[in-house]
Design a protein around this motif. Sequence first.
Motif, PDB file in Angstrom:
ATOM      1  N   ALA A 162      -3.394  26.878  20.436  1.00 43.71           N
ATOM      2  CA  ALA A 162      -2.774  26.507  21.705  1.00 43.71           C
ATOM      3  C   ALA A 162      -1.586  25.558  21.512  1.00 43.71           C
ATOM      4  N   ASN A 163      -1.426  25.033  20.294  1.00 35.59           N
ATOM      5  CA  ASN A 163      -0.374  24.045  20.036  1.00 35.59           C
ATOM      6  C   ASN A 163       0.422  24.374  18.779  1.00 35.59           C
ATOM      7  N   PRO A 164       1.195  25.467  18.825  1.00 32.28           N
ATOM      8  CA  PRO A 164       1.868  25.920  17.595  1.00 32.28           C
ATOM      9  C   PRO A 164       2.909  24.925  17.052  1.00 32.28           C
ATOM     10  N   ASP A 165       3.363  23.977  17.889  1.00 31.50           N
ATOM     11  CA  ASP A 165       4.363  23.019  17.415  1.00 31.50           C
ATOM     12  C   ASP A 165       3.764  21.742  16.851  1.00 31.50           C
ATOM     13  N   ARG A 166       2.429  21.655  16.931  1.00 35.43           N
ATOM     14  CA  ARG A 166       1.776  20.438  16.453  1.00 35.43           C
ATOM     15  C   ARG A 166       0.822  20.814  15.318  1.00 35.43           C
ATOM     16  N   CYS A 167       0.253  19.806  14.639  1.00 36.78           N
ATOM     17  CA  CYS A 167      -0.818  20.106  13.691  1.00 36.78           C
ATOM     18  C   CYS A 167      -2.099  19.471  14.210  1.00 36.78           C
ATOM     19  N   VAL A 168      -3.227  19.934  13.713  1.00 38.11           N
ATOM     20  CA  VAL A 168      -4.486  19.250  14.015  1.00 38.11           C
ATOM     21  C   VAL A 168      -4.881  18.491  12.758  1.00 38.11           C
ATOM     22  N   LEU A 169      -4.958  17.166  12.893  1.00 34.33           N
ATOM     23  CA  LEU A 169      -5.307  16.307  11.765  1.00 34.33           C
ATOM     24  C   LEU A 169      -6.799  16.002  11.850  1.00 34.33           C
ATOM     25  N   VAL A 170      -7.562  16.481  10.872  1.00 35.69           N
ATOM     26  CA  VAL A 170      -9.016  16.304  10.899  1.00 35.69           C
ATOM     27  C   VAL A 170      -9.437  15.224   9.907  1.00 35.69           C
ATOM     28  N   GLY A 171     -10.003  14.153  10.413  1.00 35.97           N
ATOM     29  CA  GLY A 171     -10.578  13.115   9.557  1.00 35.97           C
ATOM     30  C   GLY A 171     -11.983  13.543   9.152  1.00 35.97           C
ATOM     31  N   ALA A 172     -12.268  13.476   7.854  1.00 35.82           N
ATOM     32  CA  ALA A 172     -13.596  13.878   7.371  1.00 35.82           C
ATOM     33  C   ALA A 172     -13.835  13.170   6.052  1.00 35.82           C
ATOM     34  N   TYR A 173     -15.080  12.761   5.807  1.00 35.32           N
ATOM     35  CA  TYR A 173     -15.375  12.053   4.580  1.00 35.32           C
ATOM     36  C   TYR A 173     -15.065  12.915   3.365  1.00 35.32           C
ATOM     37  N   ALA A 174     -14.610  12.218   2.321  1.00 33.51           N
ATOM     38  CA  ALA A 174     -14.028  12.902   1.168  1.00 33.51           C
ATOM     39  C   ALA A 174     -15.040  13.707   0.372  1.00 33.51           C
ATOM     40  N   LEU A 175     -16.293  13.294   0.405  1.00 34.13           N
ATOM     41  CA  LEU A 175     -17.322  14.035  -0.335  1.00 34.13           C
ATOM     42  C   LEU A 175     -18.218  14.780   0.644  1.00 34.13           C
ATOM     43  N   GLY A 176     -18.067  16.068   0.692  1.00 32.74           N
ATOM     44  CA  GLY A 176     -18.981  16.895   1.474  1.00 32.74           C
ATOM     45  C   GLY A 176     -18.400  17.386   2.779  1.00 32.74           C
ATOM     46  N   LYS A 177     -18.115  16.457   3.696  1.00 27.27           N
ATOM     47  CA  LYS A 177     -17.685  16.885   5.029  1.00 27.27           C
ATOM     48  C   LYS A 177     -16.329  17.584   4.984  1.00 27.27           C
ATOM     49  N   ALA A 178     -15.390  17.035   4.217  1.00 29.31           N
ATOM     50  CA  ALA A 178     -14.049  17.641   4.150  1.00 29.31           C
ATOM     51  C   ALA A 178     -14.138  19.074   3.622  1.00 29.31           C
ATOM     52  N   GLN A 179     -14.889  19.270   2.564  1.00 28.77           N
ATOM     53  CA  GLN A 179     -15.005  20.615   1.978  1.00 28.77           C
ATOM     54  C   GLN A 179     -15.777  21.556   2.906  1.00 28.77           C
TER      55      GLN A 179
END
Length: 332
Positions: A162-179
Amino acid sequence: MAKLGDWLEPHPHGIYVRPADAWIDPSIPQPRALVTHGHADHARGGHGAVWATPETLAIMDTRYGEQAGHPVAYRESVRLGEVEASFVPAGHVLGSAQILLEHRGERIVVSGDYKRRADPTCAPFEPIACDVFITEATFGLPVFRHPETGDEIDKLIARLHANPDRCVLVGAYALGKAQRVIAELRARGHEAPIYIHGALQRLCDLYAEHGVRLGELIPVAGVAKAAMAGHVVMCPPSALNDRWSRRLPDPITAMASGWMRVRQRARQKLVELPLIMSDHADWDELTDTIEEIAPREVWVTHGREDALIHWCEMRQIKARALALIGFEDEDD
Ligand SMILES: [Zn+2]
Ligand SMILES: [Zn+2]
């Protein structure tokens, strides 16, 4: 007659297994440590010797430098003094294990952290029969019921489209959640490149080396702002509201965490798009697991112990809280 499990000594900084002369997940350096998984509140550097799964040892090597490690693969067991110790999948993060301890005809399972729902980045939790089940209770209140992971990922994809001109920045813990977020996006057909903060690089590489399909990941550093429009960008939670994010095209701030269930936490972190994704068992998973395993006793560690202990007592299962300190999980 000896009391059930009295060969285990809970201390504030870990559980001491006396007949093995070894500690489980000690929070201070010990000569001999058994480690359930790589999160910092369970795996510390500086132990004399570490017994853990090969994946957990690889994570510890990445974070703390080369460990004096004794790899024990899932379903293998190792003799330590008068104790037989086995490592069984916990479904929490890559390499995470429950540790089954057998001594004097008694079986005790230390769950570490666990969850029951599907996770494309790690082996699923296996229930094992035991006399004492030592469970975590991070989300040990009936109000905690995690939604379907797929629905949360769909929300993320919908917002992106819905927002092709923006990015979605997802915060997630570096071990496990991000992957896990990345692998779940891939599982739902999102094959576009995903941009990552430098702090996620090494653990993403490690997951990929262990066969977890993360697809094309591009470091944010050096990429032109406009190129990231319409894309997912991943970062550790600490970078969400940091100067670092100014290099991104008008980011929509998201965070993947079990705590996103709590509105106040989402608001505190200025999260526009809370994604409720946890690597811990919710209330139903905790109680279903205890019912399934049917242990004689339940010992409860880090988290909200009281409600779970009450739940056990109502069902004639003996239960107690272990006062361990320092377990404020980095992963949720
Ligand atoms: Zn953990
Ligand atoms: Zn934990």
